[in-house]
Design a protein around this motif. Structure first.
Motif, PDB file in Angstrom:
ATOM      1  N   THR A 548      43.082  46.764  30.033  1.00 52.35           N
ATOM      2  CA  THR A 548      43.344  46.250  28.685  1.00 52.35           C
ATOM      3  C   THR A 548      42.408  45.100  28.340  1.00 52.35           C
ATOM      4  OG1 THR A 548      45.672  46.840  28.971  1.00 52.35           O
ATOM      5  CG2 THR A 548      45.141  45.335  27.175  1.00 52.35           C
ATOM      6  N   ALA A 549      42.248  44.162  29.272  1.00 54.55           N
ATOM      7  CA  ALA A 549      41.412  42.988  29.010  1.00 54.55           C
ATOM      8  C   ALA A 549      39.958  43.393  28.795  1.00 54.55           C
ATOM      9  CB  ALA A 549      41.523  42.000  30.166  1.00 54.55           C
ATOM     10  N   ARG A 550      39.467  44.321  29.623  1.00 58.32           N
ATOM     11  CA  ARG A 550      38.072  44.733  29.496  1.00 58.32           C
ATOM     12  C   ARG A 550      37.836  45.454  28.176  1.00 58.32           C
ATOM     13  NH1 ARG A 550      37.230  47.180  34.396  1.00 58.32           N
ATOM     14  NH2 ARG A 550      36.515  45.222  35.286  1.00 58.32           N
ATOM     15  N   ALA A 551      38.811  46.252  27.746  1.00 58.82           N
ATOM     16  CA  ALA A 551      38.668  46.962  26.472  1.00 58.82           C
ATOM     17  C   ALA A 551      38.595  45.985  25.304  1.00 58.82           C
ATOM     18  CB  ALA A 551      39.841  47.932  26.278  1.00 58.82           C
ATOM     19  N   ARG A 552      39.243  44.836  25.434  1.00 61.78           N
ATOM     20  CA  ARG A 552      39.217  43.828  24.372  1.00 61.78           C
ATOM     21  C   ARG A 552      38.025  42.890  24.482  1.00 61.78           C
ATOM     22  NH1 ARG A 552      42.991  42.385  21.206  1.00 61.78           N
ATOM     23  NH2 ARG A 552      42.509  40.172  21.489  1.00 61.78           N
ATOM     24  N   GLY A 553      37.245  43.011  25.535  1.00 63.85           N
ATOM     25  CA  GLY A 553      36.110  42.120  25.710  1.00 63.85           C
ATOM     26  C   GLY A 553      36.464  40.783  26.322  1.00 63.85           C
ATOM     27  N   ASP A 554      37.692  40.646  26.851  1.00 65.62           N
ATOM     28  CA  ASP A 554      38.079  39.392  27.505  1.00 65.62           C
ATOM     29  C   ASP A 554      37.264  39.188  28.781  1.00 65.62           C
ATOM     30  OD1 ASP A 554      40.045  38.839  25.599  1.00 65.62           O
ATOM     31  OD2 ASP A 554      41.570  39.968  26.685  1.00 65.62           O
ATOM     32  N   GLN A 555      36.917  37.945  29.058  1.00 65.25           N
ATOM     33  CA  GLN A 555      36.156  37.598  30.259  1.00 65.25           C
ATOM     34  C   GLN A 555      37.099  37.013  31.299  1.00 65.25           C
ATOM     35  OE1 GLN A 555      32.698  38.125  30.446  1.00 65.25           O
ATOM     36  NE2 GLN A 555      33.002  39.158  28.483  1.00 65.25           N
ATOM     37  N   PHE A 556      36.930  37.454  32.566  1.00 62.89           N
ATOM     38  CA  PHE A 556      37.816  36.894  33.589  1.00 62.89           C
ATOM     39  C   PHE A 556      37.111  36.664  34.917  1.00 62.89           C
ATOM     40  CE2 PHE A 556      38.507  41.399  32.769  1.00 62.89           C
ATOM     41  CZ  PHE A 556      38.220  41.991  33.974  1.00 62.89           C
ATOM     42  N   GLY A 557      35.793  36.654  34.933  1.00 59.46           N
ATOM     43  CA  GLY A 557      35.057  36.141  36.081  1.00 59.46           C
ATOM     44  C   GLY A 557      34.943  37.047  37.284  1.00 59.46           C
ATOM     45  N   MET A 558      35.390  38.308  37.181  1.00 61.31           N
ATOM     46  CA  MET A 558      35.287  39.225  38.323  1.00 61.31           C
ATOM     47  C   MET A 558      35.393  40.656  37.810  1.00 61.31           C
ATOM     48  SD  MET A 558      38.962  38.466  40.077  1.00 61.31           S
ATOM     49  CE  MET A 558      38.497  36.760  40.213  1.00 61.31           C
ATOM     50  N   GLY A 559      35.306  41.622  38.728  1.00 60.25           N
ATOM     51  CA  GLY A 559      35.189  43.001  38.299  1.00 60.25           C
ATOM     52  C   GLY A 559      36.442  43.839  38.322  1.00 60.25           C
ATOM     53  N   PHE A 611      45.789  37.557  30.698  1.00 59.52           N
ATOM     54  CA  PHE A 611      46.621  38.275  31.667  1.00 59.52           C
ATOM     55  C   PHE A 611      48.110  38.207  31.326  1.00 59.52           C
ATOM     56  CE2 PHE A 611      43.038  37.567  34.935  1.00 59.52           C
ATOM     57  CZ  PHE A 611      42.460  38.787  34.605  1.00 59.52           C
ATOM     58  N   PRO A 612      48.668  37.043  30.998  1.00 55.91           N
ATOM     59  CA  PRO A 612      50.089  37.035  30.619  1.00 55.91           C
ATOM     60  C   PRO A 612      50.389  37.924  29.420  1.00 55.91           C
ATOM     61  CG  PRO A 612      49.363  34.820  31.126  1.00 55.91           C
ATOM     62  CD  PRO A 612      48.137  35.673  31.112  1.00 55.91           C
ATOM     63  N   ARG A 613      49.478  37.941  28.442  1.00 55.17           N
ATOM     64  CA  ARG A 613      49.681  38.793  27.276  1.00 55.17           C
ATOM     65  C   ARG A 613      49.715  40.262  27.690  1.00 55.17           C
ATOM     66  NH1 ARG A 613      45.247  38.140  22.656  1.00 55.17           N
ATOM     67  NH2 ARG A 613      43.956  38.711  24.438  1.00 55.17           N
ATOM     68  N   SER A 614      48.820  40.648  28.589  1.00 49.40           N
ATOM     69  CA  SER A 614      48.792  42.036  29.053  1.00 49.40           C
ATOM     70  C   SER A 614      50.021  42.374  29.895  1.00 49.40           C
ATOM     71  CB  SER A 614      47.517  42.291  29.868  1.00 49.40           C
ATOM     72  OG  SER A 614      46.371  42.191  29.051  1.00 49.40           O
ATOM     73  N   LEU A 615      50.436  41.454  30.778  1.00 52.11           N
ATOM     74  CA  LEU A 615      51.607  41.715  31.614  1.00 52.11           C
ATOM     75  C   LEU A 615      52.875  41.862  30.771  1.00 52.11           C
ATOM     76  CD1 LEU A 615      51.056  39.374  34.700  1.00 52.11           C
ATOM     77  CD2 LEU A 615      50.708  41.831  34.547  1.00 52.11           C
ATOM     78  N   ALA A 616      52.994  41.051  29.721  1.00 52.88           N
ATOM     79  CA  ALA A 616      54.157  41.172  28.841  1.00 52.88           C
ATOM     80  C   ALA A 616      54.169  42.541  28.162  1.00 52.88           C
ATOM     81  CB  ALA A 616      54.143  40.058  27.801  1.00 52.88           C
ATOM     82  N   ILE A 637      55.088  35.945  34.964  1.00 51.72           N
ATOM     83  CA  ILE A 637      54.219  35.607  33.837  1.00 51.72           C
ATOM     84  C   ILE A 637      54.197  34.103  33.620  1.00 51.72           C
ATOM     85  CG2 ILE A 637      53.967  35.798  31.330  1.00 51.72           C
ATOM     86  CD1 ILE A 637      55.042  38.675  31.567  1.00 51.72           C
ATOM     87  N   ALA A 638      55.373  33.478  33.628  1.00 50.98           N
ATOM     88  CA  ALA A 638      55.446  32.025  33.415  1.00 50.98           C
ATOM     89  C   ALA A 638      54.698  31.269  34.507  1.00 50.98           C
ATOM     90  CB  ALA A 638      56.901  31.584  33.363  1.00 50.98           C
ATOM     91  N   SER A 639      54.818  31.736  35.747  1.00 56.37           N
ATOM     92  CA  SER A 639      54.116  31.079  36.852  1.00 56.37           C
ATOM     93  C   SER A 639      52.611  31.271  36.744  1.00 56.37           C
ATOM     94  CB  SER A 639      54.624  31.621  38.194  1.00 56.37           C
ATOM     95  OG  SER A 639      55.975  31.284  38.396  1.00 56.37           O
ATOM     96  N   LEU A 640      52.190  32.454  36.339  1.00 57.15           N
ATOM     97  CA  LEU A 640      50.764  32.721  36.177  1.00 57.15           C
ATOM     98  C   LEU A 640      50.167  31.828  35.094  1.00 57.15           C
ATOM     99  CD1 LEU A 640      48.370  34.531  37.018  1.00 57.15           C
ATOM    100  CD2 LEU A 640      49.107  36.167  35.267  1.00 57.15           C
ATOM    101  N   GLU A 641      50.892  31.663  33.995  1.00 55.78           N
ATOM    102  CA  GLU A 641      50.404  30.810  32.904  1.00 55.78           C
ATOM    103  C   GLU A 641      50.184  29.375  33.363  1.00 55.78           C
ATOM    104  OE1 GLU A 641      52.209  32.622  28.773  1.00 55.78           O
ATOM    105  OE2 GLU A 641      53.600  31.629  30.153  1.00 55.78           O
ATOM    106  N   SER A 642      51.002  28.913  34.288  1.00 59.43           N
ATOM    107  CA  SER A 642      50.861  27.537  34.780  1.00 59.43           C
ATOM    108  C   SER A 642      50.098  27.477  36.101  1.00 59.43           C
ATOM    109  CB  SER A 642      52.230  26.877  34.935  1.00 59.43           C
ATOM    110  OG  SER A 642      53.028  27.582  35.868  1.00 59.43           O
ATOM    111  N   TRP A 643      49.378  28.560  36.416  1.00 62.59           N
ATOM    112  CA  TRP A 643      48.548  28.636  37.625  1.00 62.59           C
ATOM    113  C   TRP A 643      49.380  28.427  38.890  1.00 62.59           C
ATOM    114  CZ3 TRP A 643      43.979  25.012  35.810  1.00 62.59           C
ATOM    115  CH2 TRP A 643      43.375  25.589  34.678  1.00 62.59           C
TER     116      TRP A 643
END
Length: 706
Positions: A548-559, A611-616, A637-643
């Protein structure tokens, strides 16, 4: 040569004669006499340039009072000394005074807008960057005292700045809420300061006395801002429950509203400004980099903003400036360079320039660090600020000089006139720089009239799928209802999924749903889980999220999805942010540590948003397909948002205390419940006795001011 041309080309060491002042007064007076509202652009510029000449000591002593009189005639009341006028003149000037945390004066056009607002009008204001729109909001709050205020701002950076200002002025009268999790008591006067996404997540705002929408041009889909849909939906949900609405933004010639709202808004378009700009066109130069370096050297240690396209180019320019021996020695900057190396990563290039009073500002910076650079710049402790598009929409600052070095606003889009005018508008500031300088290294875009269309109001039936699904059926024409039904039938997605998660794109949701249906058929346990996933579950949702993220052009630093899942696990496992940054660069970029740290921050940014948006959305699709199951990704999701740190740590990062400092402070605190509790506990610590250094204390002091 006209007197205005003479003022524009006045050399710093030159003196104006009494004849020059007479010509200027005669020219401005004639222009104002032909103007109905004292808004003639040339007369205003003459007055502003005379004020600058007065500041520089270039006005004959016997002519100083007439310069003041022209400023008053142009409505520039913040610039005049009322005691030099008659009782009638003093009364006019005092009529433009407002008492905020101190006594301030509005210029004439500001007062006109304030009176419209105080009369209860819905106002759409198009005005230059230096107009003073924030002061209008604060004056309205002071004199009208609305019970519930919602301010929709485009970026978290603007939320940070606005919260500081409002806290200083109104914390004794209002609760100020900036997050989704802050508690809300409807009986207490409250100001919500939220992005459109945060507003949509809050379901508890039932009645609004004042709705303020900043940078309203972002409602228009042609601006190519991928968040325009959320802003449209936020406006659609907020307007019906709002007693009054104020929208503000720059450089708009016309706005297209729907029939329902066309007659209820007062649209005010003005070019009234409080500063002027000298343009230096270097576009014909082939050696643009050399020209930039020479121009920066020429302005010495004056405050300067340099606009460039990307974070990478910003950091490259910083290295060029250091090599060219630009900037000035900075004791606090030297300490900050060491602090960044110790608290983030020694190979991260962001800190390299601070010892020469040079800093970068872009979207991948931790918010607390970006705030710090802006505050140091505003205080004159950073002299050169190299910015990307954060300059346009996320930073409320200005400088004596602006250098527009790139012609692109990102990798893809050329700088259009609208963005160019916004950047140029950052030069000069009321009471500080009457006349600023803008240096251009590419031919500026052609001047165009900017129209704004608000699809959710003007034509929701023809707008995007996401906006359409959020419009109530009884507000749609038959064609819109038919399209809504067809969308549900052709995609196989529920109305709830399309309504809540359509921002990801309908095609992306369909692709994710295909993968989810296959997994539910073959191994449903990979997707049906609660709380925190095991390794296999984490890999499955990460792979779908990456698609989902790649289709939207989101960048996330890895493959790959497996890499993302592994890195989520490491972020959860590794105890401090500096250790995580070192692990990330060793793992993914061992040959270029600086790039590795940049990629780590790109990944961390995705953990907050993409990522949280996609997981939701994945969770919603799972429950759509298996409604009797009990999948619940919320805690993860909440934990991921706060790293995977306590929520208060990320909250104080927004308040200006960087996460590495919060991690060190945590051992001296008693499990703070939220940001307010954490800041109160921190304020009670003996920082010197606990071994915190000067930069630690500076950051905590600045956060306490908010």
């Amino acid at each position: 040569m006209t007197i205005l041309e003479r003022l524009r080309t006045l050399e710093p060491a030159a003196m104006l004669s009494a004849d020059d002042i007479f010509d200027a007064m005669a020219s401005a007076g004639s222009l104002l006499a032909d103007s109905s509202d004292r808004e003639d652009d040339a007369a205003l510029e003459i007055s502003i340039r005379l004020l600058e000449a007065r500041r520089q000591g270039q006005i004959p002593k016997d002519c100083l009072n007439v310069v003041e009189m022209l400023a008053e005639e142009c409505g520039l009341y913040p610039y005049v000394d009322g005691e030099k006028f008659s009782l009638f003149g003093q009364a006019v000037i005092e009529a433009h005074a407002v008492q905020l945390d101190e006594k301030l004066y509005l210029h004439s056009k500001q007062m006109e807008i304030l009176l419209h607002l105080l009369a209860g009008d819905n106002v759409i204001l198009s005005a230059p960057t230096s107009f003073g729109k924030s002061m209008l909001v604060d004056a309205f709050l002071t004199y009208k005292s609305p019970h519930t205020v919602v301010m929709l701002l485009p970026t978290i950076a603007l939320i940070d700045e606005t919260r500081r200002r409002l806290t200083r002025r109104f914390s004794d009268r209002y609760d100020i809420i900036t997050t989704v999790t802050d508690g809300y008591d409807p009986t207490v006067p409250t100001i919500f300061v939220l992005t459109q996404e945060r507003f949509l997540q809050r379901k508890d705002v039932k009645k609004i006395d004042l709705l303020f929408v900043d940078e309203f041009y972002k409602l228009d889909p042609t601006r190519k801002d991928d968040r325009y849909e959320n802003l449209n939906i936020a406006l659609y949900r907020a307007l019906p429950k709002s007693a009054q609405c104020f929208m503000a933004g720059p450089h708009i010639k016309n706005i297209l509203l729907g029939d329902q709202y066309r007659g209820s808004f007062r649209f005010v378009q003005t070019d009234y400004r409080t500063v002027s700009v000298n343009i230096f066109d270097r576009s014909a130069r082939e050696d643009k980099k050399d020209a930039l370096l020479a121009d920066l050297a020429g302005v010495a240690d004056e405050s300067s903003i340099v606009f460039t396209a990307t974070p990478g180019s910003a950091q490259n320019l910083m290295k060029e400036f250091i090599a060219a021996k630009l900037g000035t020695d900075s004791r606090i900057g030297t300490l900050l360079k060491t602090w960044i190396a110790e608290n983030y990563h020694k190979s991260w290039p962001v800190g390299e320039g601070t010892e020469k009073a040079i800093a970068v500002h872009h979207g991948r910076l931790p918010r607390s660090l970006g705030q710090l650079f802006i505050q140091l710049f505003d205080r004159g402790m950073i002299k050169i600020l190299i910015c990307t598009s954060t300059l346009v929409e996320g930073v409320n600052t200005s400088a004596a000089n602006v250098f527009i070095f790139d012609k692109k606003i990102n990798h893809r889009a050329d700088l259009d006139f609208f963005s160019f005018a916004n950047i140029r508008g950052r030069v000069g500031r009321m009471m500080r720089h009457f006349v600023g300088r803008a240096f251009l290294y590419y031919t500026p875009p052609e001047v165009v009239e900017t129209n704004v269309e608000i699809p959710v109001l003007s034509d929701p039936a023809s707008s995007s799928d996401y906006i359409l699904m959020n419009i109530e059926n009884d507000e749609l024409p038959p064609a819109g209802k038919t399209r809504k039904d067809q969308l549900r039938a052709t995609t196989g997605l529920s109305i709830a999924v399309l309504k809540e998660h359509g921002a990801l794109g309908v095609d992306n949701l369909v692709a994710a749903n295909d993968r989810i249906q296959q997994t539910l058929k073959n191994d449903p346990a990979l997707l049906i889980w609660k709380g925190f996933p095991n390794k296999e579950q984490r890999i499955e949702v990460a792979e779908i999220a990456v698609i989902t993220a790649r289709a939207r052009g989101d960048q996330f630093g890895m493959g790959s999805g497996k890499q993302v899942a592994w890195t989520w696990a490491q972020l959860q496992k590794i105890s401090t942010l500096p250790k995580f940054l070192r692990w990330f660069e060793r793992t993914f970029s061992p040959n270029d540590k600086g790039k590795g740290v940049d990629d780590a921050f790109r990944f961390l940014q995705a953990c907050e948003f993409a990522f949280p948006r996609s997981l939701a959305a994945i969770e919603a699709l799972v429950l759509m397909n298996e409604p009797r199951e009990d999948a619940n990704y919320g805690p993860y999701i909440a934990s991921l948002e706060s790293w995977f740190r306590p929520a208060w740590m990320k909250q104080v990062d927004e308040a200006g205390i960087p996460l590495p400092l919060a991690e060190r402070l945590a051992r001296h605190l008693k499990a703070p419940a939220d940001r307010h509790d954490a800041l109160q506990q921190i304020a009670q610590l003996d920082l010197d006795g606990l071994g915190f250094d000067e930069i630690d204390e500076l950051l905590i002091e600045l956060a306490a001011e908010k």
